[in-house]
Motif scaffolding. Sequence first.
Motif, PDB file in Angstrom:
ATOM      1  N   TYR A  22       0.849  -1.196   0.000  1.00 20.34           N
ATOM      2  CA  TYR A  22       0.000   0.000   0.000  1.00 20.34           C
ATOM      3  C   TYR A  22       0.885   1.246   0.000  1.00 20.34           C
ATOM      4  O   TYR A  22       1.924   1.266   0.663  1.00 20.34           O
ATOM      5  CB  TYR A  22      -0.873   0.047   1.258  1.00 20.34           C
ATOM      6  N   ILE A  31       3.919   0.279   2.505  1.00 18.26           N
ATOM      7  CA  ILE A  31       3.444  -0.661   3.511  1.00 18.26           C
ATOM      8  C   ILE A  31       3.255  -2.039   2.896  1.00 18.26           C
ATOM      9  O   ILE A  31       2.333  -2.263   2.105  1.00 18.26           O
ATOM     10  CB  ILE A  31       2.124  -0.177   4.126  1.00 18.26           C
ATOM     11  N   VAL A  60       1.920  -5.511   2.959  1.00 16.82           N
ATOM     12  CA  VAL A  60       0.865  -6.160   3.724  1.00 16.82           C
ATOM     13  C   VAL A  60       0.776  -7.664   3.428  1.00 16.82           C
ATOM     14  O   VAL A  60       0.671  -8.477   4.338  1.00 16.82           O
ATOM     15  CB  VAL A  60      -0.490  -5.476   3.469  1.00 16.82           C
ATOM     16  N   SER A  88      -6.937 -13.278  12.169  1.00 20.38           N
ATOM     17  CA  SER A  88      -7.391 -12.236  13.080  1.00 20.38           C
ATOM     18  C   SER A  88      -7.325 -10.872  12.403  1.00 20.38           C
ATOM     19  O   SER A  88      -6.936 -10.758  11.250  1.00 20.38           O
ATOM     20  CB  SER A  88      -6.534 -12.259  14.344  1.00 20.38           C
ATOM     21  N   ASN A  89      -7.695  -9.840  13.141  1.00 28.14           N
ATOM     22  CA  ASN A  89      -7.705  -8.477  12.601  1.00 28.14           C
ATOM     23  C   ASN A  89      -6.364  -8.097  12.003  1.00 28.14           C
ATOM     24  O   ASN A  89      -5.329  -8.306  12.605  1.00 28.14           O
ATOM     25  CB  ASN A  89      -8.013  -7.462  13.708  1.00 28.14           C
ATOM     26  N   GLY A  90      -6.416  -7.536  10.810  1.00 25.09           N
ATOM     27  CA  GLY A  90      -5.193  -7.020  10.212  1.00 25.09           C
ATOM     28  C   GLY A  90      -4.293  -8.070   9.597  1.00 25.09           C
ATOM     29  O   GLY A  90      -3.171  -7.788   9.199  1.00 25.09           O
ATOM     30  N   ALA A  91      -4.775  -9.319   9.505  1.00 23.38           N
ATOM     31  CA  ALA A  91      -3.936 -10.378   8.952  1.00 23.38           C
ATOM     32  C   ALA A  91      -3.725 -10.180   7.445  1.00 23.38           C
ATOM     33  O   ALA A  91      -2.732 -10.634   6.885  1.00 23.38           O
ATOM     34  CB  ALA A  91      -4.580 -11.738   9.212  1.00 23.38           C
ATOM     35  N   GLY A  92      -4.674  -9.503   6.805  1.00 21.70           N
ATOM     36  CA  GLY A  92      -4.551  -9.275   5.362  1.00 21.70           C
ATOM     37  C   GLY A  92      -5.603 -10.012   4.545  1.00 21.70           C
ATOM     38  O   GLY A  92      -5.450 -10.186   3.338  1.00 21.70           O
ATOM     39  N   LYS A  93      -6.692 -10.425   5.200  1.00 25.96           N
ATOM     40  CA  LYS A  93      -7.738 -11.176   4.492  1.00 25.96           C
ATOM     41  C   LYS A  93      -8.427 -10.309   3.447  1.00 25.96           C
ATOM     42  O   LYS A  93      -8.562 -10.692   2.289  1.00 25.96           O
ATOM     43  CB  LYS A  93      -8.777 -11.705   5.502  1.00 25.96           C
ATOM     44  N   SER A  94      -8.859  -9.113   3.886  1.00 22.58           N
ATOM     45  CA  SER A  94      -9.549  -8.236   2.930  1.00 22.58           C
ATOM     46  C   SER A  94      -8.612  -7.820   1.810  1.00 22.58           C
ATOM     47  O   SER A  94      -9.019  -7.714   0.646  1.00 22.58           O
ATOM     48  CB  SER A  94     -10.082  -6.992   3.635  1.00 22.58           C
ATOM     49  N   GLU A 141      -7.396   2.241  -3.483  1.00 18.31           N
ATOM     50  CA  GLU A 141      -6.816   2.432  -2.149  1.00 18.31           C
ATOM     51  C   GLU A 141      -5.309   2.600  -2.223  1.00 18.31           C
ATOM     52  O   GLU A 141      -4.614   2.510  -1.219  1.00 18.31           O
ATOM     53  CB  GLU A 141      -7.150   1.230  -1.264  1.00 18.31           C
ATOM     54  N   GLU A 162     -16.487  -6.117   2.666  1.00 17.34           N
ATOM     55  CA  GLU A 162     -16.685  -6.071   4.109  1.00 17.34           C
ATOM     56  C   GLU A 162     -17.564  -4.867   4.465  1.00 17.34           C
ATOM     57  O   GLU A 162     -17.413  -3.792   3.896  1.00 17.34           O
ATOM     58  CB  GLU A 162     -15.295  -5.912   4.763  1.00 17.34           C
ATOM     59  N   GLN A 195     -13.707 -14.070  10.562  1.00 18.37           N
ATOM     60  CA  GLN A 195     -12.947 -14.099  11.815  1.00 18.37           C
ATOM     61  C   GLN A 195     -13.537 -15.139  12.728  1.00 18.37           C
ATOM     62  O   GLN A 195     -12.878 -15.682  13.600  1.00 18.37           O
ATOM     63  CB  GLN A 195     -13.048 -12.742  12.505  1.00 18.37           C
TER      64      GLN A 195
HETATM   65  N1  LIG Z   1      -5.637   1.298   2.142  1.00 24.26           N
HETATM   66  C1  LIG Z   1      -4.676   0.915   2.999  1.00 24.26           C
HETATM   67  N2  LIG Z   1      -3.574   1.658   3.140  1.00 24.26           N
HETATM   68  C2  LIG Z   1      -2.603   1.279   3.994  1.00 24.26           C
HETATM   69  N3  LIG Z   1      -2.643   0.174   4.750  1.00 24.26           N
HETATM   70  C3  LIG Z   1      -3.727  -0.611   4.656  1.00 24.26           C
HETATM   71  C4  LIG Z   1      -4.800  -0.285   3.772  1.00 24.26           C
HETATM   72  N4  LIG Z   1      -5.738  -1.238   3.882  1.00 24.26           N
HETATM   73  C5  LIG Z   1      -5.276  -2.118   4.786  1.00 24.26           C
HETATM   74  N5  LIG Z   1      -4.073  -1.758   5.257  1.00 24.26           N
HETATM   75  C6  LIG Z   1      -3.276  -2.490   6.245  1.00 24.26           C
HETATM   76  O1  LIG Z   1      -3.092  -3.790   5.791  1.00 24.26           O
HETATM   77  C7  LIG Z   1      -3.202  -4.722   6.861  1.00 24.26           C
HETATM   78  C8  LIG Z   1      -4.206  -5.785   6.487  1.00 24.26           C
HETATM   79  O2  LIG Z   1      -5.483  -5.207   6.333  1.00 24.26           O
HETATM   80  P1  LIG Z   1      -6.758  -6.036   5.907  1.00 24.26           P
HETATM   81  O3  LIG Z   1      -7.879  -5.083   5.832  1.00 24.26           O
HETATM   82  O4  LIG Z   1      -6.434  -6.811   4.705  1.00 24.26           O
HETATM   83  O5  LIG Z   1      -6.930  -7.012   7.149  1.00 24.26           O
HETATM   84  P2  LIG Z   1      -8.069  -8.047   7.469  1.00 24.26           P
HETATM   85  O6  LIG Z   1      -7.422  -9.362   7.639  1.00 24.26           O
HETATM   86  O7  LIG Z   1      -9.153  -7.955   6.486  1.00 24.26           O
HETATM   87  O8  LIG Z   1      -8.567  -7.533   8.879  1.00 24.26           O
HETATM   88  P3  LIG Z   1     -10.045  -7.450   9.487  1.00 24.26           P
HETATM   89  O9  LIG Z   1     -10.365  -8.806   9.990  1.00 24.26           O
HETATM   90  O10 LIG Z   1      -9.912  -6.477  10.606  1.00 24.26           O
HETATM   91  O11 LIG Z   1     -10.946  -6.991   8.410  1.00 24.26           O
HETATM   92  C9  LIG Z   1      -3.587  -3.913   8.086  1.00 24.26           C
HETATM   93  O12 LIG Z   1      -2.434  -3.764   8.870  1.00 24.26           O
HETATM   94  C10 LIG Z   1      -4.023  -2.599   7.547  1.00 24.26           C
HETATM   95  O13 LIG Z   1      -3.668  -1.567   8.425  1.00 24.26           O
END
Ligand SMILES: Nc1ncnc2c1ncn2[C@@H]1O[C@H](COP(=O)(O)OP(=O)(O)OP(=O)(O)O)[C@@H](O)[C@H]1O
Lengths: 290, 263
Positions: free
Chosen positions: B11, B15, B17, B36-42, B55, B89, B198
């Motif tokens: 990103y 960053i 990810v 879990s949260n922030g793992a990178g699924k989305s 994004e 999401e 999750q």
């Molecule tokens: N647009 C963005 N710009 C910068 N960093 C991002 C962006 N989107 C996500 N991230 C970072 O990427 C990492 C993974 O985010 P992601 O949304 O893929 O997690 P997730 O597994 O879907 O979490 P959740 O279960 O909370 O939805 C996080 O640390 C987040 O801060």
Amino acid sequence: MELFIQLTLTGLTSGAILALAALGFVLIYKSSDVINFAQGEFLLIGAYVIFAMLTQAGLHWTFGLVLTIAVAVGLGVMVERLVLRPMIGEPIISVIMVTIGLSSLLKAIVSTIWGNTPQAFPPFIPSEPVNILGATVGQDRLWALVIAAVLLGGFNLFFRRSREGIAMRAVADDQQAALSMGISVKRIFAWAWSIAAATAAIGGALVANIVGVGPELSHFGLRVFPVVILGGLDSIPGAIVGGLIIGLLEQYTGGYLGQGLNQVLPFVVLIVILMFRPYGLFGQEIIERV
Amino acid sequence: MLTLNNIEVIYNDVILVLKGMSMQVPEGKIVGLLGSNGAGKSTTLKAISGLLKPEDGEVTDGSIEFIGQNIHNSDADDIVRKGIFQVMEGRRVFEHLTVEENLIAGGYTRREMSLSHDVDMVYGYFPRLKERRNQTAGYLSGGEQQMLAIGRALMAKPRLMMLDEPSLGLAPLLVREIFEIIKRINQEQKTTILLVEQNANLALSVADYAYIMESGRIVLEGHPADLRENADVREFYLGLTEVGSRKSYREVKHYKRRKRWLS
Ligand SMILES: Nc1ncnc2c1ncn2[C@@H]1O[C@H](COP(=O)(O)OP(=O)(O)OP(=O)(O)O)[C@@H](O)[C@H]1O
Ligand SMILES: [Mg+2]
């Protein structure tokens, strides 16, 4: 009574033309959050292009109108591509400055090509006055009203029923979600700008047919601002109703209270309405579920 | 059907990810992606569907293949036309459009002139949407909005439907109902499903195969039955101790240091 009918018809006509120009403004604002200060110049360009087609190229008005619309669509797409697309993601104030610059540029182009003196327009719509319920009204105004009404009705249907129209409103609501269903946001922006330019150009052609062409036509275009603020910046029906209200108000105040006041009163009404409905008459409120 | 091979996502040019994410989704199956949260699924889903661009994210390495075609770097609308549809999401319904207009928007890429048949098919799965067809979507309840989001996806007749946390913020009973329908869609419409969750328990109950990701890569994969037996999964995703009682947050935290796949 005759005066009333005459003022009403004249008001509806200019209101419907204003609504055409305002429709484009709303579309652009809705889909891309851009406030287009050049909307009045689209109207100006439309008027001059059809003027050139009819007087200078000597075309029949049907061809002239079709070509004018084509030019307007081309202009809309070009402006979106060359001017607005590079600005995506820039601060809103920069984008506004760009459209203000664009408005000066378009005005300058028109006066370079066609000069600054007002000229008579070869009426392509018959203008002999007709008698309606005792009032005498120019036929051209009635035709302009009919054409504008048909167009507005058509667009309203387009936005509510057609897939492309619904997609435009979807982009206005949530761009990324729209993208996730395969709606090309770029394409929608191009649509919005071409429809905006085309409707304004048709409005311009209709005004020019009644009053002739001249640089002051872009003042007519400036009146889209009270219209859209009254109707709600992001509402398509609002643009139509707002246009009709402003058009009628101007005529009634001009006819009953005297010229001069008619430039002011619509703004007074506007301020009063905004005190009660800050988003305009039909503006979308932010939906908050509890 | 879908193969991710060692993809990397960055990103804002800095960053990192996703760090070598690989997974496979076989045709006709339901595949779960947990973490879990922030793992990178989305982020993984957006990389597949081409939604990273808005994004400022970018797939910088690896390959994404869908039915033998490389789709990495395709535009989002191309990817939808190829048959991949992401339900984002947080539902993301078009708030000012009616329920039915939302569905029409979902079918935007279809070639057919009339979509009424498909709208009826969606109402068949979600009768509640039919009752509210002319209502403004922004005023629907959370559950109804989730149904609408899935209905919109059905309208596109995708071959692969990707669902990002459909259980988010919904009451357990409703979640059960929605998961039943997801299963039916998979069987009746032959739609392959990639399910991000999750709620591991839930996802493992419907998935044919599941991946667990952490910090941008897959750390564990297997059949739900096997994963349920895995001590780490029990600890950290199902929240069970060996005797089967729920663990306190402190204990989970304490155990975190011993996650085997991280060492
Ligand atoms: N647009 C963005 N710009 C910068 N960093 C991002 C962006 N989107 C996500 N991230 C970072 O990427 C990492 C993974 O985010 P992601 O949304 O893929 O997690 P997730 O597994 O879907 O979490 P959740 O279960 O909370 O939805 C996080 O640390 C987040 O801060
Ligand atoms: Mg997520």
